[in-house]
Enzyme design. Sequence first.
Site, PDB file in Angstrom:
ATOM      1  N   ASP A   1       0.853  -1.190   0.000  1.00 50.90           N
ATOM      2  CA  ASP A   1       0.000   0.000   0.000  1.00 50.90           C
ATOM      3  C   ASP A   1       0.888   1.239   0.000  1.00 50.90           C
ATOM      4  O   ASP A   1       2.104   1.137   0.109  1.00 50.90           O
ATOM      5  CB  ASP A   1      -0.929   0.008   1.217  1.00 50.90           C
ATOM      6  CG  ASP A   1      -0.172  -0.198   2.518  1.00 50.90           C
ATOM      7  OD1 ASP A   1       1.004   0.197   2.607  1.00 50.90           O
ATOM      8  OD2 ASP A   1      -0.764  -0.759   3.452  1.00 50.90           O
TER       9      ASP A   1
ATOM     10  N   ASP B   1       1.478   5.167   1.597  1.00 48.32           N
ATOM     11  CA  ASP B   1       1.125   6.184   2.578  1.00 48.32           C
ATOM     12  C   ASP B   1       1.563   7.518   2.020  1.00 48.32           C
ATOM     13  O   ASP B   1       2.529   7.616   1.281  1.00 48.32           O
ATOM     14  CB  ASP B   1       1.839   5.916   3.903  1.00 48.32           C
ATOM     15  CG  ASP B   1       1.381   4.601   4.511  1.00 48.32           C
ATOM     16  OD1 ASP B   1       0.163   4.427   4.675  1.00 48.32           O
ATOM     17  OD2 ASP B   1       2.232   3.737   4.780  1.00 48.32           O
TER      18      ASP B   1
ATOM     19  N   ASP C   1      10.825   4.780  11.764  1.00 50.67           N
ATOM     20  CA  ASP C   1      11.621   3.755  12.438  1.00 50.67           C
ATOM     21  C   ASP C   1      12.965   3.478  11.753  1.00 50.67           C
ATOM     22  O   ASP C   1      14.025   3.779  12.283  1.00 50.67           O
ATOM     23  CB  ASP C   1      10.810   2.473  12.669  1.00 50.67           C
ATOM     24  CG  ASP C   1      10.032   1.994  11.440  1.00 50.67           C
ATOM     25  OD1 ASP C   1      10.181   2.613  10.364  1.00 50.67           O
ATOM     26  OD2 ASP C   1       9.291   1.007  11.554  1.00 50.67           O
TER      27      ASP C   1
HETATM   28  P1  ATP Z   1       4.407  -2.765   5.415  1.00 50.16           P
HETATM   29  O1  ATP Z   1       4.967  -3.288   4.166  1.00 50.16           O
HETATM   30  O2  ATP Z   1       4.307  -3.782   6.490  1.00 50.16           O
HETATM   31  O3  ATP Z   1       3.165  -1.934   5.261  1.00 50.16           O
HETATM   32  P2  ATP Z   1       5.501  -0.239   6.208  1.00 50.16           P
HETATM   33  O4  ATP Z   1       6.923   0.196   6.359  1.00 50.16           O
HETATM   34  O5  ATP Z   1       4.658   0.474   5.210  1.00 50.16           O
HETATM   35  O6  ATP Z   1       5.557  -1.778   5.944  1.00 50.16           O
HETATM   36  P3  ATP Z   1       3.512   0.572   8.092  1.00 50.16           P
HETATM   37  O7  ATP Z   1       3.168  -0.040   9.408  1.00 50.16           O
HETATM   38  O8  ATP Z   1       2.512   0.581   7.004  1.00 50.16           O
HETATM   39  O9  ATP Z   1       4.842  -0.159   7.633  1.00 50.16           O
HETATM   40  O10 ATP Z   1       3.996   2.049   8.417  1.00 50.16           O
HETATM   41  C1  ATP Z   1       4.234   3.014   7.408  1.00 50.16           C
HETATM   42  C2  ATP Z   1       5.437   3.865   7.774  1.00 50.16           C
HETATM   43  O11 ATP Z   1       5.209   4.540   9.020  1.00 50.16           O
HETATM   44  C3  ATP Z   1       6.718   3.073   8.003  1.00 50.16           C
HETATM   45  O12 ATP Z   1       7.388   2.836   6.807  1.00 50.16           O
HETATM   46  C4  ATP Z   1       7.489   4.001   8.913  1.00 50.16           C
HETATM   47  O13 ATP Z   1       8.087   5.050   8.203  1.00 50.16           O
HETATM   48  C5  ATP Z   1       6.399   4.587   9.793  1.00 50.16           C
HETATM   49  N1  ATP Z   1       6.190   3.787  11.012  1.00 50.16           N
HETATM   50  C6  ATP Z   1       5.308   2.774  11.168  1.00 50.16           C
HETATM   51  N2  ATP Z   1       5.377   2.272  12.412  1.00 50.16           N
HETATM   52  C7  ATP Z   1       6.311   2.969  13.061  1.00 50.16           C
HETATM   53  C8  ATP Z   1       6.831   2.938  14.385  1.00 50.16           C
HETATM   54  N3  ATP Z   1       6.401   2.042  15.257  1.00 50.16           N
HETATM   55  N4  ATP Z   1       7.775   3.837  14.696  1.00 50.16           N
HETATM   56  C9  ATP Z   1       8.217   4.756  13.802  1.00 50.16           C
HETATM   57  N5  ATP Z   1       7.770   4.826  12.563  1.00 50.16           N
HETATM   58  C10 ATP Z   1       6.830   3.962  12.181  1.00 50.16           C
HETATM   59 MG    MG Z   2       2.537   0.188   4.864  1.00 46.11          MG
END
Ligand code: ATP
Ligand code: MG
Length: 400
Positions: A30, A32, A106
């Site tokens: 997805d 963001d 993160d």
């Molecule tokens: P996925 O492929 O699992 O969706 P993702 O990196 O997009 O991986 P998400 O949980 O959708 O993970 O979060 C989107 C973004 O928000 C992350 O890439 C990161 O930049 C930030 N983020 C998410 N969770 C945290 C956290 N616990 N602490 C700091 N930043 C976070």
């Molecule tokens: Mg994500």
Amino acid sequence: MLYRLKKSGYQAYLVGGGVRDLLLGREPKDFDVATDATPEQVKAVFRNCRLIGRRFRLAHVRFGREIIEVATFRSADFGKAEQSANGMVLDDNLYGTIEEDALRRDFTINALYYNIADFSVIDYSTGMADLETGLLRLLGDPETRYREDPVRMLRAVRFAAKLGFNIEPATEAPIHHLGHLLEDIPPARLFEEVLKLFISGYAVSTFEKMRHYDLFAWLFPQTEEALSHEEHEFPLTLVLKGLENTDRRLAQEKPVTQAFLFAVLLWEPLRRMAEELERTQGLPPYAAIQQAAGLVIERQVQRVSIPRRFTTPMREIWGLQPRFHNTKGKRPARLLAHPRFRAAYDFLLLRAEAGEADPELATWWTRYQESQGLDPTGGNKPAAGRRRRRRRPRKRPAPK
Ligand code: ATP
Ligand code: MG
């Protein structure tokens, strides 16, 4: 979407996992969006917008069936944010600049911003280099960042397994001794994380890493305890084979039953307890399993909550196991008609494969189904819509 925010005079970037996966040539799950517009301002631009979240205030903008998460740049200045005694951040709603927003994310590879205006990638840290070398590196001081949000340890393991990345030494070191911080995370949030960990297509590797870093025990203490008894190999084999099946099914784009997964993870503590209840209280097998199931689930949900829509099928899958021993008279036909037969039979196969149940018994049930004109290889197919299918990750086109 991004253009519309721009036209209204705001900055807007794609960020997070979507950008990371695109740059790695993987299919993003997805996208963001990060912007300098406040949630209220986002809402003013899009009619099809809902504001959600307490911990993080977000705008959800709906495009047909797609929902895009739009977050306002946040400040990394945790000095101002509300913190618990452990350094956990409770309120993370201070708005900031894009640079501050990058630093509160993160991992470096999750802090890349894609600017659609000129197709450039903005990198305030070492994200691009870390993507190239395959390194998972936390932004800032790792221990502090884990204390702010202990779930980041689980995320480190999840991304390492999914991307095949190494965890950079300074990011890796504190994990071994900070697992206990997960005790402060609400069980409902851990439930969401556990699903992401095990329904990722990389469950085996994730599980092994979680045990390696002593994180698994904080999520599934009873399972870890049961696995630590070394008189048998089958408990670990059962979990590994169960997770392997899950990974294989996801690779084939088949649905995965979450209840089955939890039934696998908790089977060994359940089996041990049921055995003990049979021995000490003389309970018959079915009653022992039901009683043990109540206890095991009650303890488990103190760490990782499991919604009732999963615990009910789990208890059925477990409870049907002793009934497979009845192969005489009308009983097999009755068991076959049970709505949860399919999952329970798959579970029996798994037990047999792991060397815990009698393989001949499993074979008997396979033959029996064939003799009734059924296809025993139908896998985890839901019986006439009774079982929940996992929604496959939707393939999203990049937001315009
Ligand atoms: P996925 O492929 O699992 O969706 P993702 O990196 O997009 O991986 P998400 O949980 O959708 O993970 O979060 C989107 C973004 O928000 C992350 O890439 C990161 O930049 C930030 N983020 C998410 N969770 C945290 C956290 N616990 N602490 C700091 N930043 C976070
Ligand atoms: Mg994500």
